[in-house]
Design an enzyme around this catalytic site. Structure first.
Site, short mmCIF file in Angstrom:
data_model
loop_
_atom_site.label_atom_id
_atom_site.label_comp_id
_atom_site.label_asym_id
_atom_site.label_seq_id
_atom_site.Cartn_x
_atom_site.Cartn_y
_atom_site.Cartn_z
N GLU A 146 31.90 33.83 53.40
CA GLU A 146 30.69 32.66 53.04
C GLU A 146 29.50 32.94 53.36
OE1 GLU A 146 31.30 28.26 53.60
OE2 GLU A 146 32.96 28.55 52.52
N ARG A 190 39.48 41.42 37.49
CA ARG A 190 38.52 39.79 37.03
C ARG A 190 37.80 39.56 37.76
NH1 ARG A 190 42.24 38.76 33.01
NH2 ARG A 190 41.08 37.53 32.13
#
Ligand code: PLP
Length: 443
Positions: free
Chosen positions: A56, A234
């Site tokens: 993160e 993707r």
């Protein structure tokens, strides 16, 4: 359970379905314009150990330790995106195209503010303000449209912008076969002081290769998926242009903050690595040839379909896709064409056409493109063959008409499917499709 066993042994059920999917692709023509075939290198990065890492935050500023190599990977992806699209800022963490567009709205709008975008039935994306999407629910959405000739109605767009003063305007489409009018939409956005966001999800590969005009000089923000003509995994990229950063110097920060803490948690590092690989591939000279061939093939296919009596929206194409207008056969006939083509091993999707006389679920067109078949190595010669095969299949659907009464439709379509499966001309075409495909590799 054996952590070291190959998939085939560890989970034969899933393995079998992957093999079935591969066989389906090998034996059929994949003409869905939002799909492509990734390279071995992209698949290898995507299937790598990077999926196991939490990171993160952004390179150099993470909430977790152990990110020195992840930082290098993400920096490579960012640098390559900036180089490929010639922009000063890129964020590569959005999980896919829709979350990327959500992040843009989150970055520049407050809830309830106004955005304007192309209407879904006219080729826009759900995230451009469709009434059932977050973008049409949390924001005031003003849709603009195409004219009957299939081109964007710029006059209407300007009128609506002046009237509603949107703070964000989307340009970019999911089903538009002509050059995207970035310059014209920028004039409109500048006139009302709006951010112009260009969504190039479909045409990104063409833009990188210089085969389609780039939005970089005109838009403030650019979003793209990475898995359509760009031929990557993707994923998505959100970019700010020089023009965007001079309108709002904090634009890059606002976009990063919209991704995390705004909308997402940890980035998908395996996906980031695969995006970096795809960008590397897209900047090679062979990719430019590939992108040029996509458009050549698409024009050849459109021409051949018209010669076989089919109607193409706007009379042709400038990019990798086209829409066939089936209203001469009946309103809502896209449904029949998609099913019959599927039965013949040709995969396309039913799609609304500009000024759709039916509905998004029973639309009057089909959408098809040449990105995948071009990756396989097909050229103009094969496009002519494909057009003939398609025309033969669509001809078999002429006799079917969507019932006016909604409650009759399900039974009618079920019966249609049964008849199509038993139709000798369609089954003969399926065999011919298989033969055509057997000469071309997928992976
Ligand atoms: C495909 C597409 C998206 C959405 O991408 P997903 O990865 O399916 O969420 C957004 N905008 C446009 C124009 C697209 O064509």
């Amino acid at each position: 359970m054996n952590r070291k066993a190959p998939l085939k042994d560890e989970d034969p059920e899933i393995y079998e379905q992957i093999q079935n999917e591969l066989k389906r692709r090998r034996e059929g023509l994949e003409l869905i314009p939002s799909e492509n075939l990734t390279s071995k290198a992209v698949l290898e990065a995507l299937g790598s150990i990077l999926t196991d890492k939490y990171s993160e935050g952004f390179p150099g500023r993470r909430y977790y330790g152990g990110n020195e190599f992840i930082d290098k990977i993400e920096m490579l992806a960012i640098k390559r995106a900036m180089k490929a699209f010639k922009v000063p800022f890129a964020n590569v963490q959005a999980y896919s195209g829709s979350p990327a567009n959500q992040a843009v709205a989150f970055a520049v709008l407050k809830p309830g503010e106004t955005l304007m975008g192309p209407d879904l039935p006219d080729g826009g994306h759900l995230t451009h303000g469709w009434k059932a999407n977050f973008s049409g629910i949390y924001y005031k959405s003003v849709p603009y449209h195409c004219r009957a000739d299939g081109y964007i109605d710029l006059e209407e767009a300007r009128k609506l912008a002046l009237e509603h003063k949107p703070k964000l305007i989307w340009t970019g489409f999911t089903a538009y076969s002509r050059e995207f009018p970035f310059e014209e939409m920028a004039e409109i956005a500048d006139e009302v002081g709006a951010y112009l966001a260009a969504d190039i999800a479909h045409i990104a590969g063409l833009v990188v290769a210089g085969v389609h005009k780039s939005p970089a000089p005109y838009a403030h923000i650019i979003t793209t998926t990475t898995h359509k003509t760009l031929r990557g995994p993707r994923g998505a990229i959100i970019m700010a242009t020089d023009k965007g950063l001079s309108k709002e110097p904090e634009l890059g920060n606002k976009i990063d903050k919209a991704i995390i803490p705004g909308l997402q948690g940890g980035p998908h590092n395996h996906q980031t690595a695969a995006i970096a690989v795809a960008l590397h591939e897209a900047m090679q000279p062979e990719f430019r040839e590939y992108a040029q061939q996509i458009v050549k093939n698409c024009k050849a296919l459109a021409q051949a379909l018209m010669e076989n009596g089919l109607k193409i929206v706007s009379g042709g194409t400038d990019n990798h896709l086209m829409l066939i207008d089936l209203t001469p056969h009946g309103k809502g006939n896209g449904v029949f064409a998609q099913e019959a083509l599927d039965a013949a091993g040709i995969t396309v999707n039913k799609n609304t056409i500009p000024q759709e006389p039916s509905s998004p679920f029973y639309p009057s067109g089909i959408r098809l493109g040449t990105a995948t078949v071009t990756t396989q190595g097909m050229k103009e010669r094969e496009m002519k063959q494909i057009a003939e095969l398609m025309a033969a299949v669509i001809d078999e659907t002429r006799q079917y008409q969507l019932p006016e009464k909604k409650e009759e439709r399900t039974a009618y379509i079920a019966n249609f499917k049964k008849e199509i499966q038993a139709n000798p001309r369609i089954m003969g075409t399926r065999q011919r499709v298989k033969e055509l495909c057997s000469g071309f590799e997928l992976y």
